[in-house]
Scaffold this motif. Structure first.
Motif, PDB file in Angstrom:
ATOM      1  N   ARG A  18      12.503   5.482   3.254  1.00 34.48           N
ATOM      2  CA  ARG A  18      13.689   5.951   3.988  1.00 34.48           C
ATOM      3  C   ARG A  18      13.289   6.949   5.069  1.00 34.48           C
ATOM      4  O   ARG A  18      13.832   6.921   6.188  1.00 34.48           O
ATOM      5  N   ALA A  19      12.345   7.822   4.761  1.00 40.06           N
ATOM      6  CA  ALA A  19      11.880   8.795   5.753  1.00 40.06           C
ATOM      7  C   ALA A  19      11.224   8.094   6.939  1.00 40.06           C
ATOM      8  O   ALA A  19      11.426   8.482   8.102  1.00 40.06           O
ATOM      9  N   LEU A  20      10.447   7.055   6.655  1.00 39.33           N
ATOM     10  CA  LEU A  20       9.764   6.321   7.725  1.00 39.33           C
ATOM     11  C   LEU A  20      10.772   5.641   8.653  1.00 39.33           C
ATOM     12  O   LEU A  20      10.658   5.723   9.881  1.00 39.33           O
ATOM     13  N   VAL A  21      11.763   4.983   8.075  1.00 43.73           N
ATOM     14  CA  VAL A  21      12.790   4.323   8.893  1.00 43.73           C
ATOM     15  C   VAL A  21      13.558   5.356   9.706  1.00 43.73           C
ATOM     16  O   VAL A  21      13.832   5.171  10.904  1.00 43.73           O
ATOM     17  N   THR A  22      13.902   6.477   9.059  1.00 46.76           N
ATOM     18  CA  THR A  22      14.658   7.530   9.744  1.00 46.76           C
ATOM     19  C   THR A  22      13.900   8.086  10.930  1.00 46.76           C
ATOM     20  O   THR A  22      14.461   8.236  12.029  1.00 46.76           O
ATOM     21  N   ILE A  23      12.632   8.392  10.754  1.00 42.64           N
ATOM     22  CA  ILE A  23      11.887   9.020  11.842  1.00 42.64           C
ATOM     23  C   ILE A  23      11.627   8.041  12.978  1.00 42.64           C
ATOM     24  O   ILE A  23      11.602   8.431  14.157  1.00 42.64           O
ATOM     25  N   VAL A  24      11.480   6.757  12.670  1.00 39.88           N
ATOM     26  CA  VAL A  24      11.300   5.767  13.743  1.00 39.88           C
ATOM     27  C   VAL A  24      12.583   5.666  14.568  1.00 39.88           C
ATOM     28  O   VAL A  24      12.544   5.675  15.809  1.00 39.88           O
ATOM     29  N   VAL A 138      22.295   5.072   6.772  1.00 34.49           N
ATOM     30  CA  VAL A 138      23.308   4.237   7.427  1.00 34.49           C
ATOM     31  C   VAL A 138      23.933   4.978   8.607  1.00 34.49           C
ATOM     32  O   VAL A 138      24.124   4.407   9.697  1.00 34.49           O
ATOM     33  N   GLN A 139      24.252   6.270   8.410  1.00 33.19           N
ATOM     34  CA  GLN A 139      24.851   7.058   9.492  1.00 33.19           C
ATOM     35  C   GLN A 139      23.884   7.203  10.650  1.00 33.19           C
ATOM     36  O   GLN A 139      24.265   7.042  11.819  1.00 33.19           O
ATOM     37  N   ILE A 140      22.624   7.502  10.342  1.00 36.61           N
ATOM     38  CA  ILE A 140      21.617   7.662  11.389  1.00 36.61           C
ATOM     39  C   ILE A 140      21.421   6.363  12.164  1.00 36.61           C
ATOM     40  O   ILE A 140      21.358   6.347  13.400  1.00 36.61           O
ATOM     41  N   GLY A 141      21.351   5.244  11.428  1.00 36.50           N
ATOM     42  CA  GLY A 141      21.184   3.955  12.090  1.00 36.50           C
ATOM     43  C   GLY A 141      22.379   3.592  12.951  1.00 36.50           C
ATOM     44  O   GLY A 141      22.221   3.080  14.067  1.00 36.50           O
ATOM     45  N   GLY A 142      23.593   3.881  12.465  1.00 35.43           N
ATOM     46  CA  GLY A 142      24.795   3.577  13.232  1.00 35.43           C
ATOM     47  C   GLY A 142      24.890   4.397  14.503  1.00 35.43           C
ATOM     48  O   GLY A 142      25.158   3.855  15.589  1.00 35.43           O
ATOM     49  N   LEU A 143      24.671   5.710  14.382  1.00 35.98           N
ATOM     50  CA  LEU A 143      24.728   6.576  15.569  1.00 35.98           C
ATOM     51  C   LEU A 143      23.620   6.225  16.557  1.00 35.98           C
ATOM     52  O   LEU A 143      23.833   6.212  17.774  1.00 35.98           O
ATOM     53  N   GLY A 144      22.433   5.934  16.026  1.00 33.68           N
ATOM     54  CA  GLY A 144      21.327   5.560  16.904  1.00 33.68           C
ATOM     55  C   GLY A 144      21.624   4.293  17.678  1.00 33.68           C
ATOM     56  O   GLY A 144      21.327   4.193  18.870  1.00 33.68           O
ATOM     57  N   ALA A 145      22.235   3.323  17.005  1.00 33.84           N
ATOM     58  CA  ALA A 145      22.587   2.064  17.674  1.00 33.84           C
ATOM     59  C   ALA A 145      23.616   2.295  18.771  1.00 33.84           C
ATOM     60  O   ALA A 145      23.533   1.708  19.860  1.00 33.84           O
ATOM     61  N   VAL A 146      24.587   3.166  18.506  1.00 37.09           N
ATOM     62  CA  VAL A 146      25.614   3.467  19.517  1.00 37.09           C
ATOM     63  C   VAL A 146      24.980   4.105  20.747  1.00 37.09           C
ATOM     64  O   VAL A 146      25.244   3.704  21.895  1.00 37.09           O
ATOM     65  N   ALA A 196      16.016  14.677  10.390  1.00 37.04           N
ATOM     66  CA  ALA A 196      14.565  14.515  10.461  1.00 37.04           C
ATOM     67  C   ALA A 196      13.839  15.830  10.670  1.00 37.04           C
ATOM     68  O   ALA A 196      12.928  16.180   9.911  1.00 37.04           O
ATOM     69  N   VAL A 197      14.226  16.579  11.681  1.00 38.65           N
ATOM     70  CA  VAL A 197      13.459  17.778  12.030  1.00 38.65           C
ATOM     71  C   VAL A 197      14.292  19.043  12.042  1.00 38.65           C
ATOM     72  O   VAL A 197      13.754  20.139  12.230  1.00 38.65           O
ATOM     73  N   ALA A 233       5.227   6.305  17.368  1.00 35.65           N
ATOM     74  CA  ALA A 233       3.867   6.387  16.822  1.00 35.65           C
ATOM     75  C   ALA A 233       3.569   7.792  16.304  1.00 35.65           C
ATOM     76  O   ALA A 233       3.001   7.960  15.218  1.00 35.65           O
ATOM     77  N   CYS A 234       3.968   8.807  17.070  1.00 33.95           N
ATOM     78  CA  CYS A 234       3.769  10.189  16.629  1.00 33.95           C
ATOM     79  C   CYS A 234       4.566  10.474  15.359  1.00 33.95           C
ATOM     80  O   CYS A 234       4.103  11.208  14.469  1.00 33.95           O
ATOM     81  N   GLY A 235       5.771   9.906  15.273  1.00 31.78           N
ATOM     82  CA  GLY A 235       6.583  10.100  14.084  1.00 31.78           C
ATOM     83  C   GLY A 235       5.917   9.536  12.846  1.00 31.78           C
ATOM     84  O   GLY A 235       5.862  10.187  11.792  1.00 31.78           O
ATOM     85  N   VAL A 236       5.382   8.326  12.952  1.00 32.96           N
ATOM     86  CA  VAL A 236       4.719   7.685  11.818  1.00 32.96           C
ATOM     87  C   VAL A 236       3.450   8.441  11.440  1.00 32.96           C
ATOM     88  O   VAL A 236       3.197   8.732  10.256  1.00 32.96           O
TER      89      VAL A 236
END
Length: 288
Positions: A18-24, A138-146, A196-197, A233-236
């Motif tokens: 979950r952390a990896l997906v979030t930071i990407v 889910v919230q992070i992915g939704g807002l990011g997509a918007v 994330a940060v 890449a830096c995030g990962v």
């Protein structure tokens, strides 16, 4: 332990996945927006809005509203207050920004300290990447997509606004509305990166990727590819380093971005300080 084992071991834990997906997601969204912030010269505004959303996020938590709503409200409030102080006093814009964002950030810290909660709200300030839940994701992915969708759909207008707002106005595009749109997207992006940060380091993710890409290319279209690629890449890399070195994940990720910027600044192929000096020295050296 083989390199493959080093790569796969953290992924055996759900919280790391979950952390990896979030930071990407957060890295890509912040980096794409940062390209416009760097070109327009809104680095300090990005700092102001990212810090000013803190009280909005805390109040949204108190009343049970979405974090994004509180962030947008206080992001807009910060911009209005900055304009009011600038236009009704002798204080210049940079000072007005400093006054407003530090005051709102302090208000947010006070609210965090007095808000009864079963959740440690200090994670909003310093981030809690390893504590991202499925709902948060889910919230992070939704807002990011918007945010990404709006940026890509309006990229031509926003790019014209960044390079020549007078021309944009002349052809019927409102620079004021585009500026308001960017500020709204900035507030939403701050929410994406909060988990994330944290509020303190969000500004780095909003500025460093765009600044790094700006040193590597003269074409804006390439910036929009270089910035998110480097940021992700830096995030990962930062997340993996924090896992094995047992350091704060958000701070390690931002530090990784800072190291990459320093390397590009010094050794970039076109504008690197060291590269430029070596090229000049080579040109001055007479051929035997």
């Amino acid at each position: 332990m083989s390199p493959l084992d080093l790569l796969l071991e953290p992924l055996t834990y759900d919280f790391m996945v979950r952390a990896l997906v979030t930071i990407v997601v957060a890295s890509v969204v912040c980096a794409v927006l940062s390209c416009w912030l760097v070109l327009i010269g809104w680095s300090l505004m990005g700092d102001a809005v990212s810090h000013a959303v803190l009280p909005g996020v805390v109040l949204a938590y108190v009343v049970g509203a979405p974090f994004a709503l509180g962030a947008v409200v206080f992001g807009v409030l910060a911009v209005v207050l900055i304009g009011f102080v600038r236009d009704t006093s002798r204080v210049k814009e940079d000072a007005a920004i400093g006054i407003v964002f530090t005051s709102l950030f302090a208000l947010g810290l006070v609210l965090v300290s007095v808000t009864p909660s079963q959740t440690d709200l200090n994670h909003i300030v310093f981030g809690n990447l390893l504590g991202v839940s499925g709902t948060d994701l889910v919230q992070i992915g939704g807002l990011g997509a918007v945010v990404l969708t709006v940026l890509l759909v309006r990229r031509r207008d926003l790019t014209l606004y960044a390079f020549d707002p007078m021309h944009a106005h002349a052809i019927g595009i409102s620079p004021r509305r585009l500026g308001a749109l960017l500020l709204g997207l900035l507030a939403l992006t701050a929410v994406v990166a909060l988990q994330a940060v944290g509020v303190v380091l969000v500004v780095a993710m909003l500025i460093v990727p765009g600044a790094t890409a700006y040193l590597l290319t003269d074409r804006f279209s390439r910036m929009l590819l270089i910035a998110p690629s480097l940021s992700a890449a830096c995030g990962v890399v930062g997340l993996y380093v924090s896992y094995y070195a047992d350091t704060a994940s958000g701070a390690t990720i931002v530090l990784t971005q800072g190291v990459v910027f320093a390397l590009v600044h010094l050794f970039g192929p076109q504008r690197g300080v060291v590269t430029t000096r070596l090229t000049r020295r080579r040109l001055r050296t007479p051929t035997p």
